[in-house]
Design a protein around this motif. Structure first.
Motif, PDB file in Angstrom:
ATOM      1  N   GLU A  31      72.152  19.871  56.622  1.00 47.85           N
ATOM      2  CA  GLU A  31      73.339  20.050  55.784  1.00 47.85           C
ATOM      3  C   GLU A  31      73.666  21.531  55.603  1.00 47.85           C
ATOM      4  O   GLU A  31      74.831  21.922  55.643  1.00 47.85           O
ATOM      5  N   ALA A  32      72.651  22.357  55.401  1.00 48.68           N
ATOM      6  CA  ALA A  32      72.891  23.790  55.190  1.00 48.68           C
ATOM      7  C   ALA A  32      73.586  24.408  56.403  1.00 48.68           C
ATOM      8  O   ALA A  32      74.495  25.230  56.260  1.00 48.68           O
ATOM      9  N   PHE A  33      73.166  24.013  57.612  1.00 53.41           N
ATOM     10  CA  PHE A  33      73.786  24.548  58.821  1.00 53.41           C
ATOM     11  C   PHE A  33      75.247  24.125  58.906  1.00 53.41           C
ATOM     12  O   PHE A  33      76.109  24.927  59.256  1.00 53.41           O
ATOM     13  N   ARG A  34      75.538  22.863  58.571  1.00 50.97           N
ATOM     14  CA  ARG A  34      76.934  22.402  58.577  1.00 50.97           C
ATOM     15  C   ARG A  34      77.773  23.218  57.599  1.00 50.97           C
ATOM     16  O   ARG A  34      78.886  23.632  57.922  1.00 50.97           O
ATOM     17  N   VAL A  37      78.448  26.624  59.086  1.00 48.18           N
ATOM     18  CA  VAL A  37      79.436  26.571  60.168  1.00 48.18           C
ATOM     19  C   VAL A  37      80.842  26.511  59.581  1.00 48.18           C
ATOM     20  O   VAL A  37      81.743  27.238  60.029  1.00 48.18           O
ATOM     21  N   TRP A  38      81.047  25.676  58.566  1.00 47.54           N
ATOM     22  CA  TRP A  38      82.375  25.572  57.956  1.00 47.54           C
ATOM     23  C   TRP A  38      82.747  26.851  57.226  1.00 47.54           C
ATOM     24  O   TRP A  38      83.913  27.265  57.245  1.00 47.54           O
ATOM     25  N   ALA A  39      81.762  27.505  56.617  1.00 52.04           N
ATOM     26  CA  ALA A  39      82.039  28.805  55.990  1.00 52.04           C
ATOM     27  C   ALA A  39      82.460  29.823  57.048  1.00 52.04           C
ATOM     28  O   ALA A  39      83.380  30.619  56.821  1.00 52.04           O
ATOM     29  N   LEU A  40      81.807  29.791  58.208  1.00 59.10           N
ATOM     30  CA  LEU A  40      82.191  30.684  59.309  1.00 59.10           C
ATOM     31  C   LEU A  40      83.624  30.436  59.753  1.00 59.10           C
ATOM     32  O   LEU A  40      84.385  31.381  59.976  1.00 59.10           O
ATOM     33  N   ILE A  41      83.979  29.173  59.892  1.00 62.54           N
ATOM     34  CA  ILE A  41      85.328  28.817  60.345  1.00 62.54           C
ATOM     35  C   ILE A  41      86.373  29.389  59.385  1.00 62.54           C
ATOM     36  O   ILE A  41      87.440  29.845  59.813  1.00 62.54           O
ATOM     37  N   LEU A  42      86.062  29.394  58.100  1.00 62.34           N
ATOM     38  CA  LEU A  42      86.998  29.933  57.113  1.00 62.34           C
ATOM     39  C   LEU A  42      86.933  31.454  56.997  1.00 62.34           C
ATOM     40  O   LEU A  42      87.968  32.111  56.862  1.00 62.34           O
ATOM     41  N   LEU A  43      85.728  32.011  57.044  1.00 62.32           N
ATOM     42  CA  LEU A  43      85.564  33.426  56.726  1.00 62.32           C
ATOM     43  C   LEU A  43      85.746  34.378  57.908  1.00 62.32           C
ATOM     44  O   LEU A  43      86.121  35.533  57.704  1.00 62.32           O
ATOM     45  N   VAL A  44      85.476  33.933  59.133  1.00 64.12           N
ATOM     46  CA  VAL A  44      85.655  34.835  60.277  1.00 64.12           C
ATOM     47  C   VAL A  44      87.115  35.288  60.395  1.00 64.12           C
ATOM     48  O   VAL A  44      87.373  36.493  60.502  1.00 64.12           O
ATOM     49  N   PRO A  45      88.080  34.382  60.355  1.00 61.13           N
ATOM     50  CA  PRO A  45      89.477  34.865  60.400  1.00 61.13           C
ATOM     51  C   PRO A  45      89.811  35.773  59.211  1.00 61.13           C
ATOM     52  O   PRO A  45      90.535  36.766  59.367  1.00 61.13           O
ATOM     53  N   LEU A  46      89.259  35.471  58.043  1.00 58.58           N
ATOM     54  CA  LEU A  46      89.494  36.308  56.873  1.00 58.58           C
ATOM     55  C   LEU A  46      88.906  37.703  57.083  1.00 58.58           C
ATOM     56  O   LEU A  46      89.550  38.709  56.774  1.00 58.58           O
ATOM     57  N   GLY A  47      87.708  37.769  57.643  1.00 61.32           N
ATOM     58  CA  GLY A  47      87.092  39.061  57.926  1.00 61.32           C
ATOM     59  C   GLY A  47      87.877  39.863  58.946  1.00 61.32           C
ATOM     60  O   GLY A  47      88.018  41.084  58.815  1.00 61.32           O
ATOM     61  N   LEU A  48      88.405  39.180  59.953  1.00 63.11           N
ATOM     62  CA  LEU A  48      89.225  39.873  60.950  1.00 63.11           C
ATOM     63  C   LEU A  48      90.519  40.398  60.343  1.00 63.11           C
ATOM     64  O   LEU A  48      91.019  41.450  60.724  1.00 63.11           O
TER      65      LEU A  48
END
Length: 123
Positions: A31-34, A37-48
């Motif tokens: 569950e933690a990995f899932r 992954v969803w946090a990455l999907i949201l935060l990577v574009p925000l970081g860019l």
């Protein structure tokens, strides 16, 4: 398992397949990995978007990528410990706790990078 007969591109392709199996099993079972992954999907574009320079963007994104990398290692350690035996043992608990601490530190690292880069811009 190592196979000395497979070399070159075939070895790379097989290794890629094993890596994809690892991602798939970790996503399905952890569950933690899932969540990461969803946090990455949201935060990577925000970081860019929030990073003003290429270096800032790289720091924001790479600090996020460290978290699931450490989570994969944590999950591997937990799977190995559970494979050895499910009974309670001080060393097994210590190994799992230390791996969990590594995940915590990776999250704290990412939060610190984001804070150090972004808070001054809003003050």
């Amino acid at each position: 398992m190592a196979n000395g007969k497979v070399t070159g591109w075939r070895r790379i392709i097989r290794a890629f397949g094993f890596s994809m199996q690892g991602f798939k099993s970790c996503y399905q079972l952890e569950e933690a990995f899932r969540q990461e992954v969803w946090a990455l999907i949201l935060l990577v574009p925000l970081g860019l978007w929030l990073g003003e320079t290429p270096l800032e963007r790289a720091m924001l994104v790479c600090s996020l990528l460290i978290v699931p990398i450490v989570e994969l290692l944590n999950s591997a350690i937990e799977a190995n410990v559970d494979r050895v035996g499910l009974e309670r043992h001080e060393l097994s608990g210590r190994a799992k706790d230390i791996a969990s601490a590594a995940v915590f530190l990776s999250i704290a690292f990412a939060a610190a990078i984001w804070g150090l880069l972004l808070i001054p811009k809003w003050m």
